[in-house]
Enzyme design. Structure first.
Site, PDB file in Angstrom:
ATOM      1  N   TYR A   1      -2.487   5.540  -3.905  1.00 46.06           N
ATOM      2  CA  TYR A   1      -3.621   6.678  -3.723  1.00 46.06           C
ATOM      3  C   TYR A   1      -2.964   7.742  -4.321  1.00 46.06           C
ATOM      4  O   TYR A   1      -1.796   8.281  -3.791  1.00 46.06           O
ATOM      5  CB  TYR A   1      -3.698   6.998  -2.154  1.00 46.06           C
ATOM      6  CG  TYR A   1      -4.484   5.791  -1.321  1.00 46.06           C
ATOM      7  CD1 TYR A   1      -5.670   5.482  -1.670  1.00 46.06           C
ATOM      8  CD2 TYR A   1      -3.677   4.981  -0.083  1.00 46.06           C
ATOM      9  CE1 TYR A   1      -6.522   4.533  -0.973  1.00 46.06           C
ATOM     10  CE2 TYR A   1      -4.787   4.377   0.457  1.00 46.06           C
ATOM     11  CZ  TYR A   1      -5.779   3.986   0.135  1.00 46.06           C
ATOM     12  OH  TYR A   1      -6.591   2.993   0.764  1.00 46.06           O
TER      13      TYR A   1
ATOM     14  N   HIS B   1     -13.703  -2.179  -0.448  1.00 44.96           N
ATOM     15  CA  HIS B   1     -12.885  -1.733   0.571  1.00 44.96           C
ATOM     16  C   HIS B   1     -13.067  -2.454   1.828  1.00 44.96           C
ATOM     17  O   HIS B   1     -12.793  -1.912   3.141  1.00 44.96           O
ATOM     18  CB  HIS B   1     -12.870  -0.279   0.881  1.00 44.96           C
ATOM     19  CG  HIS B   1     -11.232   0.199   0.827  1.00 44.96           C
ATOM     20  ND1 HIS B   1     -10.710   0.912  -0.078  1.00 44.96           N
ATOM     21  CD2 HIS B   1     -10.536   0.482   1.808  1.00 44.96           C
ATOM     22  CE1 HIS B   1      -9.395   1.385   0.419  1.00 44.96           C
ATOM     23  NE2 HIS B   1      -9.283   1.273   1.599  1.00 44.96           N
TER      24      HIS B   1
ATOM     25  N   THR C   1      -6.281   2.613  -6.483  1.00 43.67           N
ATOM     26  CA  THR C   1      -7.630   2.420  -5.685  1.00 43.67           C
ATOM     27  C   THR C   1      -8.527   3.865  -6.123  1.00 43.67           C
ATOM     28  O   THR C   1      -8.052   4.843  -5.876  1.00 43.67           O
ATOM     29  CB  THR C   1      -7.232   2.425  -4.323  1.00 43.67           C
ATOM     30  OG1 THR C   1      -6.458   1.307  -3.968  1.00 43.67           O
ATOM     31  CG2 THR C   1      -8.343   2.437  -3.331  1.00 43.67           C
TER      32      THR C   1
ATOM     33  N   SER D   1       0.838  -1.222  -0.135  1.00 46.39           N
ATOM     34  CA  SER D   1       0.018  -0.134   0.137  1.00 46.39           C
ATOM     35  C   SER D   1       0.934   1.344  -0.153  1.00 46.39           C
ATOM     36  O   SER D   1       1.921   1.227   0.777  1.00 46.39           O
ATOM     37  CB  SER D   1      -0.744  -0.147   1.201  1.00 46.39           C
ATOM     38  OG  SER D   1      -1.233   1.196   1.629  1.00 46.39           O
TER      39      SER D   1
ATOM     40  N   LYS E   1      -8.791  -0.869  -8.586  1.00 46.48           N
ATOM     41  CA  LYS E   1      -9.415  -1.471  -7.310  1.00 46.48           C
ATOM     42  C   LYS E   1     -10.710  -0.593  -6.900  1.00 46.48           C
ATOM     43  O   LYS E   1     -10.365   0.466  -6.556  1.00 46.48           O
ATOM     44  CB  LYS E   1      -8.352  -1.682  -6.328  1.00 46.48           C
ATOM     45  CG  LYS E   1      -8.715  -2.346  -4.981  1.00 46.48           C
ATOM     46  CD  LYS E   1      -7.590  -2.662  -4.100  1.00 46.48           C
ATOM     47  CE  LYS E   1      -8.101  -3.060  -2.785  1.00 46.48           C
ATOM     48  NZ  LYS E   1      -8.509  -2.220  -1.975  1.00 46.48           N
TER      49      LYS E   1
HETATM   50  C1  LIG Z   1      -6.484  -2.259   8.059  1.00 45.52           C
HETATM   51  C2  LIG Z   1      -6.867  -2.143   6.621  1.00 45.52           C
HETATM   52  C3  LIG Z   1      -5.963  -1.331   5.698  1.00 45.52           C
HETATM   53  C4  LIG Z   1      -6.429  -1.136   4.552  1.00 45.52           C
HETATM   54  N1  LIG Z   1      -5.419  -0.221   3.861  1.00 45.52           N
HETATM   55  C5  LIG Z   1      -5.747  -0.265   2.405  1.00 45.52           C
HETATM   56  C6  LIG Z   1      -4.983   0.451   1.601  1.00 45.52           C
HETATM   57  O1  LIG Z   1      -4.082   1.255   2.098  1.00 45.52           O
HETATM   58  N2  LIG Z   1      -5.177   0.598   0.116  1.00 45.52           N
HETATM   59  C7  LIG Z   1      -6.220  -0.033  -0.389  1.00 45.52           C
HETATM   60  O2  LIG Z   1      -6.298   0.172  -1.497  1.00 45.52           O
HETATM   61  N3  LIG Z   1      -7.012  -0.854   0.495  1.00 45.52           N
HETATM   62  C8  LIG Z   1      -6.960  -0.993   1.634  1.00 45.52           C
HETATM   63  N4  LIG Z   1      -7.637  -1.626   2.427  1.00 45.52           N
HETATM   64  C9  LIG Z   1      -8.570  -2.742   1.799  1.00 45.52           C
HETATM   65  C10 LIG Z   1      -7.965  -3.960   1.284  1.00 45.52           C
HETATM   66  O3  LIG Z   1      -6.958  -3.571   0.395  1.00 45.52           O
HETATM   67  C11 LIG Z   1      -9.176  -4.873   1.032  1.00 45.52           C
HETATM   68  O4  LIG Z   1      -9.861  -4.189  -0.029  1.00 45.52           O
HETATM   69  C12 LIG Z   1      -9.983  -5.277   1.949  1.00 45.52           C
HETATM   70  O5  LIG Z   1      -9.333  -5.419   3.159  1.00 45.52           O
HETATM   71  C13 LIG Z   1     -10.746  -6.568   1.657  1.00 45.52           C
HETATM   72  O6  LIG Z   1     -11.724  -7.043   2.701  1.00 45.52           O
HETATM   73  P1  LIG Z   1     -11.383  -8.235   3.709  1.00 45.52           P
HETATM   74  O7  LIG Z   1     -10.687  -7.492   5.029  1.00 45.52           O
HETATM   75  O8  LIG Z   1     -12.538  -8.741   4.157  1.00 45.52           O
HETATM   76  O9  LIG Z   1     -10.408  -9.342   2.982  1.00 45.52           O
HETATM   77  C14 LIG Z   1      -7.423  -1.890   3.971  1.00 45.52           C
HETATM   78  C15 LIG Z   1      -8.022  -2.818   4.557  1.00 45.52           C
HETATM   79  C16 LIG Z   1      -7.733  -2.887   6.019  1.00 45.52           C
HETATM   80  C17 LIG Z   1      -8.597  -3.882   6.868  1.00 45.52           C
END
Ligand SMILES: Cc1cc2nc3c(=O)[nH]c(=O)nc-3n(C[C@H](O)[C@H](O)[C@H](O)COP(=O)(O)O)c2cc1C
Length: 393
Positions: A144, A287, A170, A121, A263
């Site tokens: 981002y 997300h 994203t 990320s 995404k």
């Molecule tokens: C703690 C956390 C931080 C995240 N940070 C980002 C990020 O920096 N960039 C991004 O595109 N998605 C981020 N996401 C979303 C994840 O990439 C992903 O879409 C999501 O966690 C999928 O769902 P799940 O947690 O049920 O597997 C984050 C999710 C979590 C839980």
């Protein structure tokens, strides 16, 4: 025995005690200060979308087709030009080093050791170069583009030079979702520690001495070099809110020499726009329920997106994948592979790099068993025929 070796042994033991992904969540909850656990586990508003994601998987039934005598199903897939041992990729997640000192380097290594790949990320808390050098393995990079296309151009140049082969843009964070657990801890938005919340947060840390010792033994360094400039004192998730337009994606397409993935797609219309802007891959994602709480379950909109893009892009999905059977269901509905977010973060919190390896091992084993019980010999054979009613998720 040195402290670092003792902690590593403890991680090995903890990893061996994880028997499914919910175990990893339970251990993470015990290991992490509440504010950190809630940052990972929490979602937006009433956390409906996060429950919907999971409920959609739980509603799936399979149609087994027995008698093939096959015992070792083939799980291998090619995803965006890379052959993976099984179709599970690690999603981009911010601030992973808060969970365990192995951080993003451990996550990248764990993925490659299981024959798959991870996505770094923009706000992982470690710079692109640090992870590339520390892990020495291929990875994808998630962007981002909060500083606009010009600043993004600089960041992605570094990501490509460091060996990232896929750029994931994203699009679902024009502003940050309302993460009420973070609000209640006094750290939102965007995850800031200041004199007002320092005392209650300090007490939470004291209640989790192992986490504190682990972090103190390696030092909590959160680099934001991947995220571009941010002012001193700004929150740790500064830069996440990033309004975008499809012309930005098209401009990034011109700048990025590798494959490009968008995404955060939830509709056929956005899927077609992503392809028109030059994306070779799409992640159907809400997300993890952390943005728009009224978003649909990703599994439910997957068929619409797959039908919209046809062969023009590879479709991936994330949100709520907690069992190997969930991966099988997503593939049967047209996904090329899935991404997981929270499950590997729980694994990391529970047992560092070993915990992430264990989470991937569990998913692969469960997937293999599910396919065998269904009588399906290869993930390439999966399609809607393998799903029973009600599969019209
Ligand atoms: C703690 C956390 C931080 C995240 N940070 C980002 C990020 O920096 N960039 C991004 O595109 N998605 C981020 N996401 C979303 C994840 O990439 C992903 O879409 C999501 O966690 C999928 O769902 P799940 O947690 O049920 O597997 C984050 C999710 C979590 C839980």
């Amino acid at each position: 025995m040195p402290l670092s070796e003792l902690l590593q042994r403890a991680d090995l033991y903890s990893a061996s005690r994880l028997h499914n992904l919910d175990d990893a969540r339970r251990v993470a909850r015990r290991r992490l200060p509440a504010v950190v656990f809630d940052y990972v586990d929490g979602a937006a508003d009433d956390e409906i979308a996060v429950r919907r994601n999971r409920a959609a998987f739980e509603a799936v039934t399979f149609r087994p087709q027995m008698g093939s005598g096959m015992l070792a199903p083939d799980l291998s897939v090619s995803v965006l030009g890379r052959d993976l041992a099984f179709p599970v990729v690690l999603a981009p997640c911010g601030l992973v080093r808060l969970l365990h000192p192995d951080g993003a380097v451990g996550v990248a290594r764990a993925a490659v050791s299981r024959g798959t790949i991870s996505t770094l990320s923009t706000v992982a808390g470690s710079s692109i170069e640090e992870v590339a050098e520390g892990a020495g393995v291929p990875m994808w990079f998630q962007l981002y583009a909060s500083g606009g296309v010009e600043e993004a151009g600089e960041i992605i140049k570094r990501a490509f030079a460091a060996g990232s082969e896929v750029l994931v843009v994203t699009i679902d964070t024009p502003t940050l979702g309302n993460r009420e657990r973070d609000v209640r801890h006094g750290v939102a938005p965007p995850l800031r520690v200041d004199p007002h919340n320092a005392v209650p947060l300090g007490l939470q840390v004291l209640a989790r001495p192992r986490w504190a010792v682990q972090l103190a033994s390696t030092g909590l360094r959160l680099s934001r070099r991947g995220a571009g400039p941010s002012s001193p004192g700004s929150g740790m998730l500064q830069g996440v809110a990033s309004p975008f337009s499809w012309s930005d994606v098209a401009a990034l397409r011109q700048l990025w020499p590798g494959r490009l993935v968008v995404k955060g797609v939830l509709t056929a219309e956005d899927a077609r726009r992503a392809v028109a802007a030059g994306a070779e891959g799409i992640v159907v994602s809400n997300h993890g329920g952390r943005q728009l709480d009224g978003a649909p379950a990703t599994l439910r909109v997957l068929p619409e997106v797959v039908a919209a893009v046809g062969d023009e892009a590879e479709v991936l999905l994330d949100g709520g994948v907690r069992r190997g059977a969930h991966v099988v269901a997503a593939l049967a509905l047209g996904a090329r592979a899935v991404l997981i977010g929270r499950p590997y973060l729980y694994g990391l919190a529970a047992a560092g790099e070993r915990g992430v390896v264990r989470v991937l091992e569990l998913l692969e084993t469960e997937m293999r068993r599910t396919m065998t019980l269904m009588g399906c010999g290869s993930v390439k054979d999966l399609g809607p025929d393998w799903l029973g009613e009600p599969h019209s998720c």
